[in-house]
Write a protein that holds these residues in place. Structure first.
Motif, PDB file in Angstrom:
ATOM      1  N   VAL A 155       0.107   6.268 -11.882  1.00  0.00           N
ATOM      2  CA  VAL A 155       1.399   6.355 -11.195  1.00  0.00           C
ATOM      3  C   VAL A 155       2.015   4.969 -11.050  1.00  0.00           C
ATOM      4  CG1 VAL A 155       2.532   6.989  -9.031  1.00  0.00           C
ATOM      5  CG2 VAL A 155       0.760   8.473  -9.984  1.00  0.00           C
ATOM      6  N   ALA A 156       1.185   3.967 -10.753  1.00  0.00           N
ATOM      7  CA  ALA A 156       1.684   2.595 -10.636  1.00  0.00           C
ATOM      8  C   ALA A 156       2.273   2.117 -11.963  1.00  0.00           C
ATOM      9  CB  ALA A 156       0.557   1.668 -10.198  1.00  0.00           C
ATOM     10  N   ALA A 157       1.623   2.466 -13.084  1.00  0.00           N
ATOM     11  CA  ALA A 157       2.134   2.065 -14.392  1.00  0.00           C
ATOM     12  C   ALA A 157       3.491   2.718 -14.684  1.00  0.00           C
ATOM     13  CB  ALA A 157       1.124   2.438 -15.477  1.00  0.00           C
ATOM     14  N   CYS A 158       3.621   4.006 -14.347  1.00  0.00           N
ATOM     15  CA  CYS A 158       4.900   4.700 -14.547  1.00  0.00           C
ATOM     16  C   CYS A 158       5.995   4.077 -13.684  1.00  0.00           C
ATOM     17  CB  CYS A 158       4.744   6.183 -14.221  1.00  0.00           C
ATOM     18  SG  CYS A 158       3.720   7.115 -15.380  1.00  0.00           S
ATOM     19  N   ALA A 159       5.658   3.726 -12.452  1.00  0.00           N
ATOM     20  CA  ALA A 159       6.643   3.111 -11.557  1.00  0.00           C
ATOM     21  C   ALA A 159       7.050   1.733 -12.065  1.00  0.00           C
ATOM     22  CB  ALA A 159       6.069   3.010 -10.152  1.00  0.00           C
ATOM     23  N   ALA A 160       6.084   0.965 -12.560  1.00  0.00           N
ATOM     24  CA  ALA A 160       6.399  -0.359 -13.090  1.00  0.00           C
ATOM     25  C   ALA A 160       7.323  -0.256 -14.296  1.00  0.00           C
ATOM     26  CB  ALA A 160       5.111  -1.088 -13.461  1.00  0.00           C
ATOM     27  N   ALA A 161       7.119   0.784 -15.119  1.00  0.00           N
ATOM     28  CA  ALA A 161       7.980   0.973 -16.287  1.00  0.00           C
ATOM     29  C   ALA A 161       9.422   1.269 -15.876  1.00  0.00           C
ATOM     30  CB  ALA A 161       7.446   2.102 -17.159  1.00  0.00           C
ATOM     31  N   GLU A 162       9.603   1.859 -14.701  1.00  0.00           N
ATOM     32  CA  GLU A 162      10.946   2.179 -14.189  1.00  0.00           C
ATOM     33  C   GLU A 162      11.483   1.073 -13.289  1.00  0.00           C
ATOM     34  OE1 GLU A 162      12.814   4.779 -14.975  1.00  0.00           O
ATOM     35  OE2 GLU A 162      11.258   5.583 -16.308  1.00  0.00           O
ATOM     36  N   LEU A 163      10.741  -0.031 -13.185  1.00  0.00           N
ATOM     37  CA  LEU A 163      11.106  -1.169 -12.324  1.00  0.00           C
ATOM     38  C   LEU A 163      11.196  -0.771 -10.855  1.00  0.00           C
ATOM     39  CD1 LEU A 163      13.809  -2.923 -14.560  1.00  0.00           C
ATOM     40  CD2 LEU A 163      11.348  -3.334 -14.456  1.00  0.00           C
ATOM     41  N   MET A 164      10.387   0.215 -10.467  1.00  0.00           N
ATOM     42  CA  MET A 164      10.280   0.609  -9.058  1.00  0.00           C
ATOM     43  C   MET A 164       9.132  -0.180  -8.433  1.00  0.00           C
ATOM     44  SD  MET A 164      10.790   4.755  -9.297  1.00  0.00           S
ATOM     45  CE  MET A 164      12.356   5.479  -9.751  1.00  0.00           C
ATOM     46  N   ASP A 165       9.425  -1.410  -8.076  1.00  0.00           N
ATOM     47  CA  ASP A 165       8.370  -2.318  -7.649  1.00  0.00           C
ATOM     48  C   ASP A 165       7.653  -1.847  -6.391  1.00  0.00           C
ATOM     49  OD1 ASP A 165       8.995  -3.913  -9.788  1.00  0.00           O
ATOM     50  OD2 ASP A 165      10.333  -5.226  -8.642  1.00  0.00           O
ATOM     51  N   GLY A 166       8.401  -1.276  -5.444  1.00  0.00           N
ATOM     52  CA  GLY A 166       7.789  -0.823  -4.194  1.00  0.00           C
ATOM     53  C   GLY A 166       6.750   0.254  -4.433  1.00  0.00           C
ATOM     54  N   ILE A 167       7.101   1.255  -5.236  1.00  0.00           N
ATOM     55  CA  ILE A 167       6.156   2.331  -5.538  1.00  0.00           C
ATOM     56  C   ILE A 167       4.995   1.798  -6.364  1.00  0.00           C
ATOM     57  CG2 ILE A 167       5.870   4.550  -6.684  1.00  0.00           C
ATOM     58  CD1 ILE A 167       8.706   5.204  -6.052  1.00  0.00           C
ATOM     59  N   ALA A 168       5.285   0.895  -7.293  1.00  0.00           N
ATOM     60  CA  ALA A 168       4.220   0.334  -8.123  1.00  0.00           C
ATOM     61  C   ALA A 168       3.198  -0.410  -7.266  1.00  0.00           C
ATOM     62  CB  ALA A 168       4.819  -0.606  -9.173  1.00  0.00           C
ATOM     63  N   VAL A 169       3.681  -1.186  -6.301  1.00  0.00           N
ATOM     64  CA  VAL A 169       2.762  -1.920  -5.421  1.00  0.00           C
ATOM     65  C   VAL A 169       1.971  -0.956  -4.553  1.00  0.00           C
ATOM     66  CG1 VAL A 169       2.650  -3.496  -3.462  1.00  0.00           C
ATOM     67  CG2 VAL A 169       4.088  -4.044  -5.413  1.00  0.00           C
ATOM     68  N   LEU A 170       2.647   0.048  -3.982  1.00  0.00           N
ATOM     69  CA  LEU A 170       1.957   1.000  -3.109  1.00  0.00           C
ATOM     70  C   LEU A 170       0.873   1.748  -3.879  1.00  0.00           C
ATOM     71  CD1 LEU A 170       1.639   2.551  -0.458  1.00  0.00           C
ATOM     72  CD2 LEU A 170       3.471   4.084  -1.214  1.00  0.00           C
ATOM     73  N   ALA A 171       1.195   2.264  -5.054  1.00  0.00           N
ATOM     74  CA  ALA A 171       0.200   2.999  -5.845  1.00  0.00           C
ATOM     75  C   ALA A 171      -0.912   2.072  -6.318  1.00  0.00           C
ATOM     76  CB  ALA A 171       0.873   3.678  -7.037  1.00  0.00           C
ATOM     77  N   GLY A 172      -0.578   0.836  -6.700  1.00  0.00           N
ATOM     78  CA  GLY A 172      -1.604  -0.104  -7.126  1.00  0.00           C
ATOM     79  C   GLY A 172      -2.542  -0.492  -6.002  1.00  0.00           C
ATOM     80  N   VAL A 173      -1.985  -0.685  -4.818  1.00  0.00           N
ATOM     81  CA  VAL A 173      -2.810  -1.018  -3.648  1.00  0.00           C
ATOM     82  C   VAL A 173      -3.726   0.146  -3.297  1.00  0.00           C
ATOM     83  CG1 VAL A 173      -2.686  -1.413  -1.158  1.00  0.00           C
ATOM     84  CG2 VAL A 173      -1.266  -2.764  -2.700  1.00  0.00           C
ATOM     85  N   LEU A 174      -3.194   1.373  -3.363  1.00  0.00           N
ATOM     86  CA  LEU A 174      -4.027   2.547  -3.097  1.00  0.00           C
ATOM     87  C   LEU A 174      -5.162   2.646  -4.107  1.00  0.00           C
ATOM     88  CD1 LEU A 174      -4.703   5.239  -1.740  1.00  0.00           C
ATOM     89  CD2 LEU A 174      -2.981   6.325  -3.203  1.00  0.00           C
ATOM     90  N   ALA A 175      -4.866   2.404  -5.374  1.00  0.00           N
ATOM     91  CA  ALA A 175      -5.906   2.452  -6.406  1.00  0.00           C
ATOM     92  C   ALA A 175      -6.986   1.416  -6.128  1.00  0.00           C
ATOM     93  CB  ALA A 175      -5.284   2.212  -7.781  1.00  0.00           C
ATOM     94  N   ALA A 176      -6.587   0.219  -5.735  1.00  0.00           N
ATOM     95  CA  ALA A 176      -7.562  -0.829  -5.438  1.00  0.00           C
ATOM     96  C   ALA A 176      -8.399  -0.468  -4.216  1.00  0.00           C
ATOM     97  CB  ALA A 176      -6.843  -2.154  -5.210  1.00  0.00           C
ATOM     98  N   ALA A 177      -7.764   0.105  -3.198  1.00  0.00           N
ATOM     99  CA  ALA A 177      -8.503   0.503  -1.998  1.00  0.00           C
ATOM    100  C   ALA A 177      -9.522   1.587  -2.317  1.00  0.00           C
ATOM    101  CB  ALA A 177      -7.531   0.981  -0.918  1.00  0.00           C
ATOM    102  N   LEU A 178      -9.142   2.538  -3.163  1.00  0.00           N
ATOM    103  CA  LEU A 178     -10.083   3.584  -3.568  1.00  0.00           C
ATOM    104  C   LEU A 178     -11.223   3.008  -4.401  1.00  0.00           C
ATOM    105  CD1 LEU A 178      -7.580   6.443  -4.504  1.00  0.00           C
ATOM    106  CD2 LEU A 178      -9.257   6.498  -2.656  1.00  0.00           C
ATOM    107  N   ALA A 179     -10.914   2.020  -5.228  1.00  0.00           N
ATOM    108  CA  ALA A 179     -11.969   1.379  -6.018  1.00  0.00           C
ATOM    109  C   ALA A 179     -12.948   0.650  -5.109  1.00  0.00           C
ATOM    110  CB  ALA A 179     -11.343   0.418  -7.025  1.00  0.00           C
TER     111      ALA A 179
END
Length: 345
Positions: A155-179
């Motif tokens: 989801v973070a990759a899809c958001a980054a492709a759309e230049l939705m930085d806020g969603i990209a950061v939120l999804a990336g942070v969630l992925a890191a927290a789950l990891a």
């Protein structure tokens, strides 16, 4: 870019630390996952929520990574669902309470201006279904964490492709927290995710994906959303279909999920997590490729076909009966009864 890297690294370390620190309070308060052979403290869910909320909230507050319109409300709704899930873990709430809470939260965050009313209602139903499916994935060591990490990064990759930085950061942070949580949840698990963490992760991932695809074609959008969450969707369909065929109540727990059935086939716990994580990665790669235009929408059909084959192959596999501790009989033997009768005259 630099903030995104720093945010994910911080969320990863925070999740690892908080999961360990919160184990002791969870043990003392009896907040445990008792479905496994050895009860596991449910400190991972709180750790994932705190790590995600603190890092994403700090970025928004400082202006380094503004979440954007509606994303702050999405994060707040996810935290509220996490509290509701924690209450379900502690007090064993009826099944419809978390479901209703998820529906209300989804109805409040869907961007109706981009989706329209009809598509918005469909999006609410999809968010509820995926969130519930993610909660169902939390039935084996390493499973929800692995699938959740892969899906959130997609989801973070899809958001980054759309230049939705806020969603990209939120999804990336969630992925890191789950990891980070996954380091404690890998078999044999020392901490569990629980309803709070799984509802939060599923809701944030599903809602963020809806924001990314809002305003685009309905058919292609549905295909991308499915591909990103293929494993969770397949698990939910398998459970519903199997329980209907066996006339088992849908709301009554049973060891009939993907992880349970693969274990019945002889796979080790870690192998199950790796296999389903690989399946999630395959679906995510297709979803991201279709979203960015690198593959045609027809590629999603192959993901659906593989999921259908897996479901149909496993749906008739016998499941292990629900374990129930044997209760000691309260009836006295005939010899004891006779002795008591003689003693009492």
């Amino acid at each position: 870019m630099l903030y995104g890297i720093a945010a994910t690294a911080t969320a990863l370390l925070l999740s690892v630390l908080l999961t360990e620190v919160l184990r002791v309070p969870a043990l003392r308060l009896g907040i445990l996952d008792r479905r496994r052979r050895l009860a596991v403290p449910l400190s991972g869910g709180t750790a994932v929520v705190l790590a995600t909320g603190m890092v994403a909230g700090l970025g928004d507050r400082t202006g380094l990574a503004p979440l954007g319109t509606g994303i702050g409300r999405l994060l707040a709704a996810g935290v509220w669902l996490a509290v509701l899930g924690l209450a379900a873990d502690v007090w064993r709430l009826r099944w419809w309470i978390p479901l209703t809470g998820t529906a209300v939260a989804a109805a409040l965050v869907v961007p109706y201006a981009e989706t329209g009313v009809v598509r918005g209602v469909l999006a609410v139903g999809w968010i509820v279904a995926v969130t519930t499916a993610f909660r169902g994935l939390d039935h084996a060591d390493g499973l929800a964490g692995t699938v959740g990490t892969v899906t959130a990064f997609g989801v973070a990759a899809c958001a980054a492709a759309e230049l939705m930085d806020g969603i990209a950061v939120l999804a990336g942070v969630l992925a890191a927290a789950l990891a980070g949580f996954l380091l404690h949840n890998w078999h044999p698990a020392r901490a569990g995710l629980g309803s709070g963490g799984s509802l939060f992760a599923g809701f944030v991932v599903a809602s963020a994906a809806v924001f990314v695809r809002a305003g685009q074609g309905m058919g292609a959008g549905a295909g991308v959303l499915f591909a990103l969450t293929a494993v969770a969707c397949a698990d939910a369909v398998l459970v519903v279909l199997a329980r209907r065929l066996s006339r088992w109540p849908l709301t009554r727990g049973r060891p009939d999920h993907l992880g349970h059935r693969l274990r019945r086939l002889g796979l080790a716990p870690r192998a199950v997590a790796v296999l389903l994580g690989g399946g999630a990665l395959g679906g995510v790669l297709v979803g991201v490729a279709v979203h960015t235009g690198r593959m045609s929408g027809g590629a999603v059909v192959w993901v659906a076909a593989v999921a259908a084959v897996v479901v149909l192959a496993l749906v008739r596999l016998p499941v292990t009966p629900v374990f129930r501790p044997r209760q000691r009989s309260t009836e006295a033997s005939p010899q004891v009864t006779e002795r008591l009768r003689v003693r009492n005259g």
